[in-house]
Design a protein around this motif. Structure first.
Motif, mmCIF file in Angstrom:
data_model
loop_
_atom_site.group_PDB
_atom_site.id
_atom_site.type_symbol
_atom_site.label_atom_id
_atom_site.label_comp_id
_atom_site.label_asym_id
_atom_site.label_seq_id
_atom_site.Cartn_x
_atom_site.Cartn_y
_atom_site.Cartn_z
ATOM 1 N N PRO A 223 -30.179 6.799 -26.148
ATOM 2 C CA PRO A 223 -29.302 5.632 -26.239
ATOM 3 C C PRO A 223 -28.054 5.771 -25.382
ATOM 4 O O PRO A 223 -27.658 6.875 -24.994
ATOM 5 N N ASN A 224 -27.433 4.636 -25.084
ATOM 6 C CA ASN A 224 -26.157 4.639 -24.379
ATOM 7 C C ASN A 224 -25.068 5.208 -25.275
ATOM 8 O O ASN A 224 -25.074 5.013 -26.493
ATOM 9 N N THR A 225 -24.122 5.894 -24.664
ATOM 10 C CA THR A 225 -22.969 6.441 -25.366
ATOM 11 C C THR A 225 -21.703 5.985 -24.664
ATOM 12 O O THR A 225 -21.759 5.251 -23.676
ATOM 13 N N GLY A 226 -20.577 6.465 -25.146
ATOM 14 C CA GLY A 226 -19.323 6.209 -24.450
ATOM 15 C C GLY A 226 -19.175 7.030 -23.184
ATOM 16 O O GLY A 226 -18.248 6.807 -22.409
ATOM 17 N N GLY A 227 -20.078 7.971 -22.952
ATOM 18 C CA GLY A 227 -20.040 8.794 -21.750
ATOM 19 C C GLY A 227 -20.245 10.255 -22.088
ATOM 20 O O GLY A 227 -19.520 10.824 -22.890
ATOM 21 N N MET A 228 -21.243 10.886 -21.485
ATOM 22 C CA MET A 228 -21.566 12.287 -21.750
ATOM 23 C C MET A 228 -21.111 13.217 -20.639
ATOM 24 O O MET A 228 -21.337 14.433 -20.708
ATOM 25 N N GLY A 229 -20.456 12.684 -19.627
ATOM 26 C CA GLY A 229 -19.958 13.521 -18.544
ATOM 27 C C GLY A 229 -19.681 12.681 -17.316
ATOM 28 O O GLY A 229 -20.091 11.518 -17.223
ATOM 29 N N ALA A 230 -18.980 13.273 -16.356
ATOM 30 C CA ALA A 230 -18.634 12.547 -15.141
ATOM 31 C C ALA A 230 -18.323 13.548 -14.040
ATOM 32 O O ALA A 230 -18.045 14.725 -14.301
ATOM 33 N N PHE A 231 -18.359 13.049 -12.798
ATOM 34 C CA PHE A 231 -17.923 13.878 -11.683
ATOM 35 C C PHE A 231 -17.272 13.010 -10.615
ATOM 36 O O PHE A 231 -17.494 11.800 -10.551
ATOM 37 N N SER A 232 -16.460 13.642 -9.795
ATOM 38 C CA SER A 232 -15.741 12.958 -8.720
ATOM 39 C C SER A 232 -15.496 13.960 -7.593
ATOM 40 O O SER A 232 -15.169 15.119 -7.874
ATOM 41 N N PRO A 233 -15.675 13.553 -6.342
ATOM 42 C CA PRO A 233 -16.066 12.222 -5.867
ATOM 43 C C PRO A 233 -17.578 12.067 -5.851
ATOM 44 O O PRO A 233 -18.298 13.030 -5.624
ATOM 45 N N PRO A 234 -18.076 10.838 -6.072
ATOM 46 C CA PRO A 234 -19.518 10.600 -5.954
ATOM 47 C C PRO A 234 -19.897 10.450 -4.483
ATOM 48 O O PRO A 234 -19.232 9.717 -3.746
ATOM 49 N N PRO A 235 -20.936 11.125 -4.015
ATOM 50 C CA PRO A 235 -21.282 11.078 -2.590
ATOM 51 C C PRO A 235 -21.555 9.675 -2.072
ATOM 52 O O PRO A 235 -21.318 9.399 -0.893
ATOM 53 N N ALA A 236 -22.025 8.780 -2.950
ATOM 54 C CA ALA A 236 -22.400 7.445 -2.478
ATOM 55 C C ALA A 236 -21.206 6.559 -2.155
ATOM 56 O O ALA A 236 -21.350 5.542 -1.470
ATOM 57 N N VAL A 237 -20.008 6.925 -2.627
ATOM 58 C CA VAL A 237 -18.828 6.078 -2.413
ATOM 59 C C VAL A 237 -17.968 6.703 -1.319
ATOM 60 O O VAL A 237 -17.026 7.463 -1.580
ATOM 61 N N ASP A 238 -18.296 6.379 -0.080
ATOM 62 C CA ASP A 238 -17.505 6.860 1.048
ATOM 63 C C ASP A 238 -16.433 5.831 1.395
ATOM 64 O O ASP A 238 -16.249 4.835 0.680
ATOM 65 N N ALA A 239 -15.713 6.053 2.472
ATOM 66 C CA ALA A 239 -14.602 5.162 2.827
ATOM 67 C C ALA A 239 -15.087 3.739 3.091
ATOM 68 O O ALA A 239 -14.426 2.766 2.715
ATOM 69 N N THR A 240 -16.244 3.607 3.726
ATOM 70 C CA THR A 240 -16.767 2.272 4.030
ATOM 71 C C THR A 240 -17.137 1.528 2.755
ATOM 72 O O THR A 240 -16.806 0.343 2.581
ATOM 73 N N ARG A 244 -15.450 -1.937 0.969
ATOM 74 C CA ARG A 244 -16.252 -3.105 0.582
ATOM 75 C C ARG A 244 -16.054 -3.439 -0.893
ATOM 76 O O ARG A 244 -15.993 -4.612 -1.273
ATOM 77 N N ILE A 245 -15.933 -2.415 -1.738
ATOM 78 C CA ILE A 245 -15.675 -2.649 -3.158
ATOM 79 C C ILE A 245 -14.327 -3.340 -3.343
ATOM 80 O O ILE A 245 -14.205 -4.295 -4.123
ATOM 81 N N MET A 246 -13.325 -2.865 -2.631
ATOM 82 C CA MET A 246 -12.007 -3.487 -2.732
ATOM 83 C C MET A 246 -12.056 -4.945 -2.275
ATOM 84 O O MET A 246 -11.506 -5.840 -2.931
ATOM 85 N N GLU A 247 -12.723 -5.205 -1.154
ATOM 86 C CA GLU A 247 -12.717 -6.543 -0.563
ATOM 87 C C GLU A 247 -13.563 -7.545 -1.335
ATOM 88 O O GLU A 247 -13.225 -8.738 -1.393
ATOM 89 N N THR A 248 -14.661 -7.100 -1.931
ATOM 90 C CA THR A 248 -15.584 -8.047 -2.564
ATOM 91 C C THR A 248 -15.462 -8.112 -4.078
ATOM 92 O O THR A 248 -15.914 -9.082 -4.691
ATOM 93 N N ILE A 249 -14.843 -7.085 -4.700
ATOM 94 C CA ILE A 249 -14.798 -7.042 -6.164
ATOM 95 C C ILE A 249 -13.375 -6.918 -6.696
ATOM 96 O O ILE A 249 -12.913 -7.775 -7.463
ATOM 97 N N ILE A 250 -12.652 -5.866 -6.306
ATOM 98 C CA ILE A 250 -11.332 -5.613 -6.905
ATOM 99 C C ILE A 250 -10.314 -6.676 -6.504
ATOM 100 O O ILE A 250 -9.668 -7.304 -7.366
ATOM 101 N N GLU A 251 -10.141 -6.890 -5.220
ATOM 102 C CA GLU A 251 -9.114 -7.841 -4.759
ATOM 103 C C GLU A 251 -9.409 -9.272 -5.208
ATOM 104 O O GLU A 251 -8.491 -9.978 -5.666
ATOM 105 N N PRO A 252 -10.658 -9.757 -5.132
ATOM 106 C CA PRO A 252 -10.926 -11.099 -5.677
ATOM 107 C C PRO A 252 -10.656 -11.197 -7.179
ATOM 108 O O PRO A 252 -10.219 -12.248 -7.661
ATOM 109 N N ALA A 253 -10.896 -10.107 -7.905
ATOM 110 C CA ALA A 253 -10.642 -10.146 -9.349
ATOM 111 C C ALA A 253 -9.153 -10.255 -9.638
ATOM 112 O O ALA A 253 -8.730 -11.051 -10.486
ATOM 113 N N ILE A 254 -8.337 -9.468 -8.955
ATOM 114 C CA ILE A 254 -6.889 -9.505 -9.183
ATOM 115 C C ILE A 254 -6.326 -10.860 -8.759
ATOM 116 O O ILE A 254 -5.509 -11.460 -9.477
ATOM 117 N N ALA A 255 -6.774 -11.371 -7.612
ATOM 118 C CA ALA A 255 -6.308 -12.687 -7.161
ATOM 119 C C ALA A 255 -6.771 -13.779 -8.113
ATOM 120 O O ALA A 255 -6.020 -14.713 -8.422
#
Length: 426
Positions: A223-240, A244-255
């Motif tokens: 089952p899903n939990t509140g979280g069993m662990g985490a790591f940073s940085p994730p390899p899939a989230v590079d600068a590019t 894109r996350i900032m431009e398409t998700i975060i900034e439109p949400a704040i605006a």
């Protein structure tokens, strides 16, 4: 500054640990805190849900900033009440907290502001939800609309599982009022990631990304939990990808929140699926994630306190944060049986042995002291064993060595936290 942190979990321990190191912090309180937090802050016995008492304490102690950790007090309007008394707070108002407190609101909000997310339908009637499920392509995701401590989400590979999830929410009332509505969502394929950004209502400042593990068992089973662990940085989230996350998700949400009269102050946590079509939103949270907060604070090299204050007083444009190139891994030790029934009060020993490594910090999430002053468990997720290293693989090895040093027979943990991140480490 005098600072009050609200909450008692691993997230709040990580925040107190970080804030206590700030030269700007003269006094640090935590309500209610826990035995681990007591090493860094004075714990005060006030529930996070007792808004009048928190306001009264903040006035009495002349608190300069209240940092709200959990989502419950945010949705209940703690920041609003503090603002009425001129007390600065880090966190969104109740109106802005709707991004987390109502998944139905967020789905409609994303549609209004062009934020990419999975297709979905919202239902208030059981029969309508069940009829829709029979027309869906599987797998499908069933979510209760309201706050459910990370446990109101079911990824259903079969119609039987999906129907059971809907009935649990709407017929059996397993989540109380949070299940009055359910959101039935298309399943997204890709790599999950957690992305965080600070906001003062107008300006946004991206933080480091992380990847968490929600399922209770190895191999993302159970089952899903509140979280069993985490790591940073994730390899899939590079600068590019970050841009894109900032431009398409975060900034439109704040605006969008500002345009709708709900300016967002605090940290916006986007749970994402990185698909072949780009990042898509799974859900918004309006506070730091737990255990993601632990790995973020372990990698932060700047003073966090000015950034938190800048979110409250709209001066975030003057803030910059620096991050270590090292990786961090957090392995959650939970009570056996979590997220189902579990036993509290079991003794925990040798935490200090785990922390003998200077690159290891054990954040307390669900701990208490017994009558003799010994450490015991008091929750589902109990410890967040967090380690840093030159890369994910080395941080992971160090974290698991620390876990093995802790003497807690009633505890359990996943053995594959950050394994995917370690595999792609250069």
């Amino acid at each position: 500054m005098k600072v009050l942190v609200v909450g008692s979990g691993g997230r709040e321990h990580a925040l107190c640990w970080t804030i206590a190191a700030s030269p700007l912090c003269d006094a640090l309180y935590c309500a209610p805190g826990n035995p681990g937090i007591a090493r860094d802050a004075e714990c005060v016995p006030i529930s996070p849900e007792d808004i009048p008492a928190l306001v009264a304490f903040s006035k009495q102690q002349a608190i300069d900033l209240v940092v709200v950790g959990p989502e419950g007090p945010l949705a209940a309007g703690l920041v609003d009440r503090l603002g009425e008394h001129g007390i600065p707070a880090f966190g969104p108002t109740a109106g802005a907290s709707a991004l987390e407190s109502s998944k139905a609101f967020t789905k409609d909000f994303c549609a209004r502001h062009g934020i990419p997310t999975a297709g979905s339908r919202t239902f208030e009637e059981l029969d309508g939800a069940l009829t829709h499920l029979r027309r869906c392509n599987l797998p499908v995701v069933v979510k209760v609309d309201g706050l459910a401590a990370g446990k109101g989400v079911t990824v259903a590979a079969s119609l039987e599982t999906a129907e059971a999830a809907v009935r649990a929410a709407m017929e059996h009332r397993s989540f109380g009022p949070a299940g009055d509505r359910v959101v039935i969502e298309d399943f997204l394929q890709g790599v999950e990631a957690s992305f965080f950004a600070l906001s003062d209502g107008t300006t946004t400042l991206p933080l480091a990304a992380a990847q968490d593990h929600k399922r209770a068992g190895d191999g993302d089973t159970g089952p899903n939990t509140g979280g069993m662990g985490a790591f940073s940085p994730p390899p899939a989230v590079d600068a590019t990808v970050s841009r894109r996350i900032m431009e398409t998700i975060i900034e439109p949400a704040i605006a969008g929140m500002a345009a709708e009269g709900r300016p967002f102050h605090g940290v916006l946590f986007a749970g994402l699926m990185l698909t072949d079509d780009g990042p898509k939103l799974i859900e918004f949270n309006v506070r730091f994630g737990d255990p993601e907060c632990q790995v973020l604070m372990a990698r932060l090299r700047s003073d966090l306190l000015p950034a938190l204050l800048a979110c409250a007083d709209a001066h975030l444009r003057h803030v910059d944060l620096r991050w270590s190139d090292d990786a961090a891994v957090c392995v959650v030790m939970a009570s056996r049986g979590y997220p189902g029934p579990y036993r509290s009060g079991s003794p925990i020993r040798a935490v200090e042995d785990a922390e003998s490594d200077p690159e290891v910090m054990v954040f307390h999430a669900g701990t208490a002291s017994d009558a003799a002053g010994a450490l015991v468990s008091s929750g589902g997720r109990v410890l967040g064993v967090t380690a840093t290293g030159a890369d994910v693989a080395s941080a992971r090895s160090r974290a698991y060595r620390a876990v093995e040093r802790i003497d807690w027979p009633d505890g359990m943990f996943r053995t594959d936290i950050a394994a995917t991140g370690a595999e792609v480490t250069p």
